[in-house]
Design an enzyme around this catalytic site. Structure first.
Site, PDB file in Angstrom:
ATOM      1  N   LYS A 247     -39.080 -13.726  -9.219  1.00 17.12           N
ATOM      2  CA  LYS A 247     -38.724 -13.084  -7.957  1.00 17.12           C
ATOM      3  C   LYS A 247     -39.999 -12.813  -7.155  1.00 17.12           C
ATOM      4  O   LYS A 247     -40.988 -12.307  -7.691  1.00 17.12           O
ATOM      5  CB  LYS A 247     -37.969 -11.777  -8.222  1.00 17.12           C
ATOM      6  CG  LYS A 247     -37.423 -11.116  -6.965  1.00 17.12           C
ATOM      7  CD  LYS A 247     -36.514  -9.943  -7.296  1.00 17.12           C
ATOM      8  CE  LYS A 247     -35.923  -9.334  -6.026  1.00 17.12           C
ATOM      9  NZ  LYS A 247     -34.995  -8.231  -6.313  1.00 17.12           N
ATOM     10  N   GLU A 335     -19.926  -0.581 -12.106  1.00 23.28           N
ATOM     11  CA  GLU A 335     -19.413   0.659 -11.535  1.00 23.28           C
ATOM     12  C   GLU A 335     -18.218   1.193 -12.309  1.00 23.28           C
ATOM     13  O   GLU A 335     -18.095   2.414 -12.510  1.00 23.28           O
ATOM     14  CB  GLU A 335     -19.035   0.437 -10.063  1.00 23.28           C
ATOM     15  CG  GLU A 335     -20.217   0.148  -9.151  1.00 23.28           C
ATOM     16  CD  GLU A 335     -20.568  -1.329  -9.091  1.00 23.28           C
ATOM     17  OE1 GLU A 335     -21.505  -1.683  -8.351  1.00 23.28           O
ATOM     18  OE2 GLU A 335     -19.911  -2.139  -9.800  1.00 23.28           O
ATOM     19  N   ARG A 363     -15.400  -0.322  -5.959  1.00 21.07           N
ATOM     20  CA  ARG A 363     -15.204  -1.250  -7.071  1.00 21.07           C
ATOM     21  C   ARG A 363     -14.676  -0.546  -8.322  1.00 21.07           C
ATOM     22  O   ARG A 363     -14.314  -1.209  -9.293  1.00 21.07           O
ATOM     23  CB  ARG A 363     -16.533  -1.954  -7.385  1.00 21.07           C
ATOM     24  CG  ARG A 363     -17.050  -2.815  -6.241  1.00 21.07           C
ATOM     25  CD  ARG A 363     -18.541  -3.127  -6.368  1.00 21.07           C
ATOM     26  NE  ARG A 363     -18.859  -3.934  -7.518  1.00 21.07           N
ATOM     27  CZ  ARG A 363     -18.946  -5.267  -7.510  1.00 21.07           C
ATOM     28  NH1 ARG A 363     -18.699  -5.944  -6.397  1.00 21.07           N
ATOM     29  NH2 ARG A 363     -19.277  -5.925  -8.591  1.00 21.07           N
TER      30      ARG A 363
END
Length: 592
Positions: A247, A335, A363
């Site tokens: 990244k 979640e 969610r």
């Protein structure tokens, strides 16, 4: 001036005509363009830099947009957008009325699926693959690109589980860089680390799910990527390609500090350094008020637990994780698990503070109802990024929580107007409540410098009168109170406007509401939540129940998805800013 290879790309077809050397030049040009664009206008940097080679290889090998390419979350899709006809308008990325920071179907035929939340790509791609099979499009390719943090989510595994028993033409590409927004966590992360090292002794988990697994391969070796993707085109059924990337690749600071450079704000494109911030005293961010306060409370109350699904930095739970690592948990992008984990802890006498962004709690709606509210467990939900969040747009605005939570029995809902109120409701909640509570607060800074005051308990269901007037009463919830306070303080003729901070959307302060309706001719509600079913709706329900005939006006988010822009631009566009609300209030009966 020599024309860059990127400037010669007018369509995806142009990529396919490039030589190996030209493709390598394109990777450098694309990285440079992304760095310069984000340095000037802000946005998500590290994720897109990490997949430059993969992005080019995918468009080089596959026949997009006929072949469906789905980017999970979409933080990494800047290169994709630039190569698919949006280079000339990329300076409007995440700007008001500009292009979205995420793939969206209405923006380009190359954006096969709209994204913004994690772990949806495999299910979407599988749905497309099954549809293609039913239509007889047997040579059509369907590619889902998903990160190692997102693939650990339950929904991703649901998609993998289903795909493994089909013979659909599906390719899942795992972009493995060991980090999402914060570093990836959990057993799957360790498994992938062992695979990369060649020390994993367990059977391959993806092969066990009936995927044809290949990799891991170097995600920055463009020719190796192209060769492997070409091979996989001819392999039938579900396939899994494990790609290792870095990244922030190509910018030293972004590689070394991946959390900060996920979305670094404006920075020096030439050096890569962040601009030094002016050392001025500012009110704190609400997330930091939460972070410092939960540590302060946890030192005094051993039963306090902190939970976040993959956002320790964004929520500032990292402060507690650093000081009390055995009592603060990052559970990854999960979640639903976070909510039910908190419920389980609450059954054992713990006091779980479950910190989830408002848009992400959507969610876990079933878990809030089924696992927390039905059992009336005293879980403390701290909903960060409530209201309008700005440049991330429709997928991230937290403008539905009051509506979707208000209908749930047993649930208390509170919105602090400032930092002191946030501290005090957190203090009150850990004293012991008989019900679960949702505390919602916005992204960004508050308004107070002297915010760290001694704790005071808040009476549940009690509102506050901020200004007593006569004919017109404005009822606000949360930080929208500051807009009305500003109007009263700085607008001539508005001293006689009554202003009430209702604080609790549930339970409402009905005793005070009776007084308000009996002493004012007009009532105005102001919220940064959807008007449909929100705070204003609760006031109208109260009025209808008790047969009040007052004029009631609702100001809030209209029944539409709100796009991206700065919070101020969006408030202005929605006529929820100080100037617009002043004009609106001026049209009502004259104030004395």
């Amino acid at each position: 001036m020599t024309k860059s290879t990127l400037d010669t790309i007018k369509s995806v077809a142009d990529i396919k005509s490039l030589s190996a050397l030209e493709l390598e030049c394109l990777t450098s040009d694309l990285r440079r363009f992304i760095i310069q664009a984000v340095a000037a206008k802000e946005g998500h940097l590290g994720a897109s830099l990490g997949v430059v080679e993969l992005t080019i290889a995918l468009h080089y090998v596959f026949n997009t947009p006929f072949d469906e390419l789905i980017w999970d979350v979409g933080h990494q899709a800047y290169g994709h957008k630039i190569l698919t006809g949006r280079q000339s308008v990329f300076d409007t990325n995440r700007q008001f009325n500009g292009i979205s920071g995420f793939p969206r179907r209405s923006e380009s035929e190359y954006d096969s699926f709209g994204v913004g939340h994690s772990s949806t790509s495999i299910s979407a791609a599988l749905g497309m693959a099954i549809a293609s099979q039913l239509k007889g499009e047997l040579n059509k390719q369907h590619i889902a690109v998903i990160g190692d943090a997102s693939i650990a989510s339950g929904m991703a595994f649901e998609g993998l589980n289903h795909a493994g028993v089909t013979d659909c033409n599906l390719l899942v590409i795992l972009n493995d860089n060991a980090i999402g927004i914060d570093p990836s966590v959990g057993a799957l992360k360790q498994y992938l680390t062992n695979v990369k090292k060649g020390t994993e002794r367990q059977d391959n988990i993806f092969e066990a799910l009936n995927f044809n697994y290949s990799g891991p391969i170097d995600g920055h070796n463009l020719q190796e990527l192209i060769a492997e993707l070409e091979r996989l085109k001819s392999v039938k059924g579900p396939k899994f390609l494990h790609v290792i990337t870095t990244k922030g690749k190509g910018l030293r600071q972004a590689e070394e500090n991946q959390v900060t450079y996920h979305a670094p704000g404006k920075f020096n494109a030439e050096t890569g350094d962040l601009y030094k911030k002016v050392d001025t005293v500012q009110p704190p961010k609400f997330q930091d008020v939460f972070g410092y306060t939960i540590v302060e409370l946890a030192r005094l109350n051993k039963n306090i637990i902190g939970i976040t699904p993959a956002m320790p930095t964004g929520s500032s739970l990292k402060f507690m994780m650093e000081e009390m690592p055995d009592r603060a948990f990052d559970v990854g992008i999960a979640e639903q698990h976070a909510v039910t984990l908190a419920a389980g802890m609450a059954t054992q006498g713990m006091l779980p503070f479950c910190n989830i962004y408002s848009t992400f709690l959507q969610r876990a709606y079933d878990q809030v109802i089924h696992d927390v509210a039905i059992q009336n467990l005293p879980v403390i939900f701290c909903l960060d990024r409530a209201g309008l969040v700005g440049e991330d747009g429709a997928t991230h605005h937290g403008v539905f929580d009051l509506s979707y939570l208000r209908c749930i029995p047993n649930l208390i809902i509170f919105a602090p107007r400032n930092e002191i109120e946030l501290r005090n409701i957190m203090y009150t909640a850990q004293l012991g409540l008989k019900h679960p509570i949702a505390i919602r607060y916005p992204r960004g800074r508050g308004t107070l410098l002297d915010w760290k005051q001694p704790f005071k308990a808040i009476t549940i269901g009690e509102a506050a009168c901020l200004n007593k007037g006569s004919a017109i009463a404005v009822l606000t919830i949360g930080t929208m109170a500051t807009v009305i306070e500003d109007i009263i303080a700085h607008t001539e003729g508005f001293h006689d406007l009554s202003h009430y901070d209702m604080r609790f959307v549930k339970p409402l302060d009905e005793r005070l509401l009776h007084t308000i309706f009996e002493t004012h001719t007009a009532i105005v509600t102001v919220e940064d939540n959807a008007v449909m079913g929100g705070f204003g709706s609760a006031i109208l329900e109260f009025a209808a129940k008790h047969h009040y005939k007052n004029e009631v006006y609702l100001k809030g988010i209209p029944d539409q998805f709100i796009e991206h822009g700065t919070v101020f631009e969006l408030l202005e566009d929605l006529e929820l800013d100080s100037r617009s609300l002043t004009q609106f209030l001026s049209t009502l009966k004259p104030l004395k």
